[in-house]
Design a protein around this motif. Sequence first.
Motif, PDB file in Angstrom:
ATOM      1  N   SER A  25       0.830  -1.207   0.000  1.00  0.00           N
ATOM      2  CA  SER A  25       0.000   0.000   0.000  1.00  0.00           C
ATOM      3  C   SER A  25       0.864   1.256   0.000  1.00  0.00           C
ATOM      4  N   ARG A  26       1.912   1.269   0.841  1.00  0.00           N
ATOM      5  CA  ARG A  26       2.810   2.432   0.881  1.00  0.00           C
ATOM      6  C   ARG A  26       3.509   2.627  -0.459  1.00  0.00           C
ATOM      7  N   THR A  27       3.919   1.534  -1.080  1.00  0.00           N
ATOM      8  CA  THR A  27       4.599   1.629  -2.377  1.00  0.00           C
ATOM      9  C   THR A  27       3.666   2.186  -3.448  1.00  0.00           C
ATOM     10  N   LEU A  28       2.430   1.722  -3.469  1.00  0.00           N
ATOM     11  CA  LEU A  28       1.470   2.206  -4.457  1.00  0.00           C
ATOM     12  C   LEU A  28       1.189   3.696  -4.254  1.00  0.00           C
ATOM     13  N   ARG A  29       1.114   4.128  -3.008  1.00  0.00           N
ATOM     14  CA  ARG A  29       0.874   5.557  -2.748  1.00  0.00           C
ATOM     15  C   ARG A  29       2.095   6.393  -3.147  1.00  0.00           C
ATOM     16  N   ARG A  30       3.295   5.845  -2.977  1.00  0.00           N
ATOM     17  CA  ARG A  30       4.493   6.558  -3.448  1.00  0.00           C
ATOM     18  C   ARG A  30       4.475   6.678  -4.965  1.00  0.00           C
ATOM     19  N   LEU A  31       4.079   5.612  -5.650  1.00  0.00           N
ATOM     20  CA  LEU A  31       3.969   5.673  -7.110  1.00  0.00           C
ATOM     21  C   LEU A  31       2.939   6.726  -7.526  1.00  0.00           C
ATOM     22  N   ALA A  32       1.840   6.803  -6.784  1.00  0.00           N
ATOM     23  CA  ALA A  32       0.798   7.782  -7.108  1.00  0.00           C
ATOM     24  C   ALA A  32       1.331   9.204  -7.018  1.00  0.00           C
ATOM     25  N   ARG A  33       2.250   9.432  -6.053  1.00  0.00           N
ATOM     26  CA  ARG A  33       2.786  10.783  -5.851  1.00  0.00           C
ATOM     27  C   ARG A  33       4.029  11.061  -6.691  1.00  0.00           C
ATOM     28  N   SER A  34       4.566  10.044  -7.343  1.00  0.00           N
ATOM     29  CA  SER A  34       5.833  10.179  -8.059  1.00  0.00           C
ATOM     30  C   SER A  34       5.723  11.148  -9.231  1.00  0.00           C
ATOM     31  N   PRO A  35       6.523  12.241  -9.236  1.00  0.00           N
ATOM     32  CA  PRO A  35       6.495  13.185 -10.368  1.00  0.00           C
ATOM     33  C   PRO A  35       6.919  12.518 -11.671  1.00  0.00           C
ATOM     34  N   GLU A  36       7.870  11.554 -11.585  1.00  0.00           N
ATOM     35  CA  GLU A  36       8.370  10.915 -12.796  1.00  0.00           C
ATOM     36  C   GLU A  36       7.283  10.076 -13.459  1.00  0.00           C
ATOM     37  N   TYR A  37       6.591   9.268 -12.664  1.00  0.00           N
ATOM     38  CA  TYR A  37       5.540   8.426 -13.237  1.00  0.00           C
ATOM     39  C   TYR A  37       4.342   9.276 -13.671  1.00  0.00           C
ATOM     40  N   ARG A  38       4.053  10.314 -12.900  1.00  0.00           N
ATOM     41  CA  ARG A  38       2.951  11.186 -13.287  1.00  0.00           C
ATOM     42  C   ARG A  38       3.252  11.881 -14.614  1.00  0.00           C
ATOM     43  N   ALA A  39       4.496  12.316 -14.795  1.00  0.00           N
ATOM     44  CA  ALA A  39       4.886  12.959 -16.058  1.00  0.00           C
ATOM     45  C   ALA A  39       4.800  11.969 -17.212  1.00  0.00           C
ATOM     46  N   ALA A  40       5.202  10.716 -16.961  1.00  0.00           N
ATOM     47  CA  ALA A  40       5.104   9.691 -18.004  1.00  0.00           C
ATOM     48  C   ALA A  40       3.654   9.442 -18.380  1.00  0.00           C
ATOM     49  N   PHE A  41       2.777   9.508 -17.397  1.00  0.00           N
ATOM     50  CA  PHE A  41       1.348   9.316 -17.651  1.00  0.00           C
ATOM     51  C   PHE A  41       0.766  10.489 -18.433  1.00  0.00           C
ATOM     52  N   ASP A  42       1.136  11.708 -18.042  1.00  0.00           N
ATOM     53  CA  ASP A  42       0.578  12.905 -18.671  1.00  0.00           C
ATOM     54  C   ASP A  42       1.128  13.153 -20.071  1.00  0.00           C
ATOM     55  N   ASN A  43       2.393  12.815 -20.295  1.00  0.00           N
ATOM     56  CA  ASN A  43       3.067  13.243 -21.514  1.00  0.00           C
ATOM     57  C   ASN A  43       3.234  12.153 -22.563  1.00  0.00           C
ATOM     58  N   GLY A  44       2.821  10.959 -22.250  1.00  0.00           N
ATOM     59  CA  GLY A  44       2.949   9.875 -23.221  1.00  0.00           C
ATOM     60  C   GLY A  44       1.735   8.969 -23.169  1.00  0.00           C
ATOM     61  N   GLU A  45       1.548   8.194 -24.217  1.00  0.00           N
ATOM     62  CA  GLU A  45       0.371   7.332 -24.297  1.00  0.00           C
ATOM     63  C   GLU A  45       0.642   5.899 -23.854  1.00  0.00           C
ATOM     64  N   LEU A  46       1.902   5.487 -23.786  1.00  0.00           N
ATOM     65  CA  LEU A  46       2.188   4.080 -23.504  1.00  0.00           C
ATOM     66  C   LEU A  46       1.668   3.649 -22.139  1.00  0.00           C
ATOM     67  N   LEU A  47       2.000   4.413 -21.103  1.00  0.00           N
ATOM     68  CA  LEU A  47       1.561   4.059 -19.751  1.00  0.00           C
ATOM     69  C   LEU A  47       0.039   4.124 -19.649  1.00  0.00           C
TER      70      LEU A  47
END
Length: 324
Positions: free
Chosen positions: A13-35
């Motif tokens: 649960s803690r790991t998933l919440r860290r992923l949710a807050r991660s700027p890197e993963y969020r940027a990958a989600f916002d700026n690309g279609e693959l994720l």
Amino acid sequence: MTFDENLYDAEASRTLRRLARSPEYRAAFDNGELLRETLWPAANRYILSEDSVGLLQKFPVLAAKGYRLAVELVGEEAKTAEEIDIVVNEYLALLKHLPGAIDEPVQLGFDLSNLGSTLSWQLAEENTARLLTVAAEQNAHIVLSMENSEQLPNILRVFERLAKDHKNIGITLQAYLHRTRDDIARVAEIGAKVRLVKGVYDEPVQLALPRGEELNRRYESLLEYMLELGIKTSMATHDSAVISMARNEGLLSRVEEVEMLHGVQPGLLKSLKEEGVPCRIYCCYGRSWWLHLLHRLAEHPANVLQSIADIGDHRRTASSGADY
């Protein structure tokens, strides 16, 4: 080394919440279609559609099965005037088209941080008043969502001011906060609908209880208190143990409704509806679903396996309403 399921669930649960807050993963989600494309079959279990067109197509399916409906545009805080305007205009357009989709009135929910509180609380209040006026014309209600404890006093003040002129407003309160019993007594005088949730924000122990049996007992106690005060109460929980406690204490038959997020415990909600309990599905839509998906998985990490299966076979979630 022995396997401690609770320990691994907590770490997952803690790991998933860290992923949710991660700027890197969020940027990958916002700026690309693959994720986005990879995860969409998993997100589609919880997100009805990425746009209002798809949402309005799926609403009648759920309404025809006898569910009340609530809707929220997913996303993080709106931090600029342009972002705030986009959210307000989206809700105004949705309110305009809802009567053509289903006959029953729909409930809207949102954070005031998406309506302008990041810039000023007055702006958030003005935008909410605007939506409340249009919603009233459509016989729709708005129930304000709750945010972290720092925002709570301002949210309550905005709610109380708006409630003087708008009878179609309600508020969400969080059972895990130690102050909530006092807040219930405060809002009871207004006569508005209240959604009682457990609470999801990370709060210090001096302000809130952690998840567990003690919180379950507090939820039941606050639920009973709200009903004693005559509050129109929405029991917003996915916890079968809490629902069983409410049934055993004779509270379940007295609530206004039981509400659950779309895709979470659909079988349980269906059984409650068949039991004669009024049930509401809280439906989310929009393209900014990264946080919503990760938070759903963090609440019950075993659902990661379900998500993997959904990604492997998109047909599992492509037909909204099948599990209801």
